[in-house]
Write a protein that holds these residues in place. Structure first.
Motif, PDB file in Angstrom:
ATOM      1  N   LEU A 188      21.189 -37.281  26.429  1.00 55.25           N
ATOM      2  CA  LEU A 188      20.471 -37.536  25.179  1.00 55.25           C
ATOM      3  C   LEU A 188      21.216 -38.542  24.317  1.00 55.25           C
ATOM      4  O   LEU A 188      20.617 -39.483  23.781  1.00 55.25           O
ATOM      5  N   SER A 224      19.645 -42.138  23.707  1.00 64.38           N
ATOM      6  CA  SER A 224      19.215 -42.339  22.325  1.00 64.38           C
ATOM      7  C   SER A 224      19.969 -43.492  21.677  1.00 64.38           C
ATOM      8  O   SER A 224      19.389 -44.265  20.902  1.00 64.38           O
ATOM      9  N   VAL A 275      16.804 -42.865  15.643  1.00 66.44           N
ATOM     10  CA  VAL A 275      17.046 -42.590  17.063  1.00 66.44           C
ATOM     11  C   VAL A 275      18.530 -42.767  17.379  1.00 66.44           C
ATOM     12  O   VAL A 275      19.140 -41.933  18.066  1.00 66.44           O
ATOM     13  N   SER A 327      21.845 -39.907  18.073  1.00 66.61           N
ATOM     14  CA  SER A 327      22.771 -39.996  19.203  1.00 66.61           C
ATOM     15  C   SER A 327      24.221 -39.793  18.788  1.00 66.61           C
ATOM     16  O   SER A 327      25.044 -39.366  19.607  1.00 66.61           O
ATOM     17  N   ASP A 355      24.763 -35.527  16.461  1.00 65.68           N
ATOM     18  CA  ASP A 355      23.966 -34.527  17.160  1.00 65.68           C
ATOM     19  C   ASP A 355      24.312 -33.144  16.625  1.00 65.68           C
ATOM     20  O   ASP A 355      25.430 -32.661  16.782  1.00 65.68           O
ATOM     21  N   GLU A 414      12.679 -38.875  21.545  1.00 64.20           N
ATOM     22  CA  GLU A 414      13.647 -37.815  21.832  1.00 64.20           C
ATOM     23  C   GLU A 414      13.069 -36.763  22.780  1.00 64.20           C
ATOM     24  O   GLU A 414      13.775 -36.262  23.665  1.00 64.20           O
ATOM     25  N   TYR A 418      14.647 -35.867  26.460  1.00 64.47           N
ATOM     26  CA  TYR A 418      15.009 -34.498  26.821  1.00 64.47           C
ATOM     27  C   TYR A 418      14.275 -34.043  28.074  1.00 64.47           C
ATOM     28  O   TYR A 418      14.857 -33.390  28.955  1.00 64.47           O
TER      29      TYR A 418
END
Length: 390
Positions: free
Chosen positions: A166, A170, A284, A288, A291, A371, A375
């Motif tokens: 992720l 991202s 976005v 990243s 988180d 996102e 995922y």
């Protein structure tokens, strides 16, 4: 880390001050001198030079930003090639057609603009779709763990690699969104706004880097709200006001070979809300590096809970701020609907707030869809790897 923190803070402050002085905001202060008026008095050669410089710097920043990614090197080279081509086309359009209105309205300029649209669209979609598939995923079991069963170890390792995928995907996708949007604005905006576009990109990326390296236990909602207000301040830094007369109509016909109200309206919307959309797309990349799911990765292996932890605050804060403003202006409009000047003076501001609502919803939907897709891809790859025999 300390050096990067100080440098990011200086970039934020200096960029914000220059953007503030670029266009003199407010109806009562438009006659006062500002940077844009000085450049216009100096002649078009200075404006063209600044636009070319801004294009070179944005293209160089794109090459550097993508080079810092840890994904597949061949994939990164392809992405860099896409954005290098886009930057060169934008520079060619600026050098060849900026000072010649006759050529700018011809078929050659329209064709190059359409190529730029296509290349930027393909590059952005390519990064967003392919980046989750380029992150290497390894599932291993540590036999010397503290009494944990192999199944629990595998589940925990799966969550760790999901978070890693992720973050990397991202990060790259966020940069692709921001850089492609900035290059698009260099094409669409008035030439005098080329430097503010570059400064907005630097200010937004520096803000995200500062939030990463300052070491302060700050709430995520405060940081997202700060980014949101940077975008709204940049909206006025590009010369926009609360009146409909400042909407740039000329740029809404760049790259359109025949009259289309829908396409011109979309381009006009992109030009007017360039700064707020840039900040929303930067969420976005913000996700990243900030988180929120790291603290929960050791407590749960539920992918849905981790996804909620990642998306909840970055998406809810812009929606809540905009909703409060929209409700407040709606109440004022209804309470004063019989006033003499409410529909002639206040209604344009209300239309801007409604359009801002559309901008926020579009940006939030793009972030959420990106996102969720990342995922799902990372989860699918992890499960497929687990199903293979060891």
């Amino acid at each position: 880390s300390r050096y990067r923190q100080v440098l990011a803070l200086l970039v934020i402050l200096i960029s914000g001050r220059i953007i503030r002085a670029w266009h003199q905001g407010g109806v009562n202060w438009t006659q006062l001198p500002d940077i844009s008026k000085w450049l216009e008095q100096g002649g078009s050669r200075w404006i063209k030079a600044i636009k070319v410089l801004s294009g070179i710097l944005i293209t160089s920043l794109s090459l550097f930003a993508f080079s810092t990614s840890r994904l597949n090197r061949c994939f990164i080279l392809v992405v860099q090639l896409f954005f290098l081509l886009s930057g060169c086309l934008v520079l060619q359009h600026a050098i060849k057609y900026q000072d010649n209105n006759f050529l700018a309205s011809g078929g050659g300029a329209t064709f190059i603009a359409q190529i730029i649209y296509a290349v930027l669209g393909i590059a952005t979609c390519f990064v967003a779709v392919a980046s989750p598939w380029m992150f290497p995923i390894y599932i291993h079991v540590n036999s010397s763990s503290n009494g944990q069963s192999p199944a629990s170890q595998i589940a925990k390792n799966q969550m760790v690699h999901l978070l890693g995928g992720l973050k990397e995907s991202s990060y790259l996708t966020g940069w692709a969104y921001m850089l492609s949007w900035s290059l698009l604005q260099l094409l669409l905006q008035q030439p005098i706004n080329s430097m503010p576009i570059l400064l907005l990109l630097l200010q937004t990326s520096a803000s995200v880097i500062y939030f990463l390296n300052d070491g302060v236990a700050r709430k995520t909602c405060v940081e997202v709200a700060a980014l949101y207000f940077i975008g709204m301040a940049g909206h006025f830094g590009l010369g926009n006001t609360n009146t409909l007369a400042t909407i740039d109509v000329a740029g809404a016909f760049i790259g359109i070979s025949s009259h289309s109200t829908l396409l011109s309206g979309i381009l006009m919307f992109c030009i007017t809300y360039a700064s707020p959309m840039l900040v929303l797309l930067s969420l976005v990349m913000y996700i990243s590096i900030k988180d929120e799911s790291h603290s929960r990765s050791n407590k749960t292996t539920n992918i849905g809970l981790l996804l909620k932890a990642v998306l909840a605050i970055p998406l809810l804060v812009p929606l809540c701020i905009n909703s409060v403003l929209l409700i407040a202006y709606t109440i004022v409009l209804l309470q004063m609907r019989n006033h003499l000047f409410i529909w002639s003076v206040f209604s344009p501001k209300y239309l801007y707030v409604c359009a801002t609502t559309v901008c926020v919803y579009i940006g939030v939907c793009i972030v959420a869809a990106t996102e969720v897709y990342i995922y799902l891809v990372c989860s699918f790859r992890s499960r497929r790897l687990l199903s293979e025999p060891l």
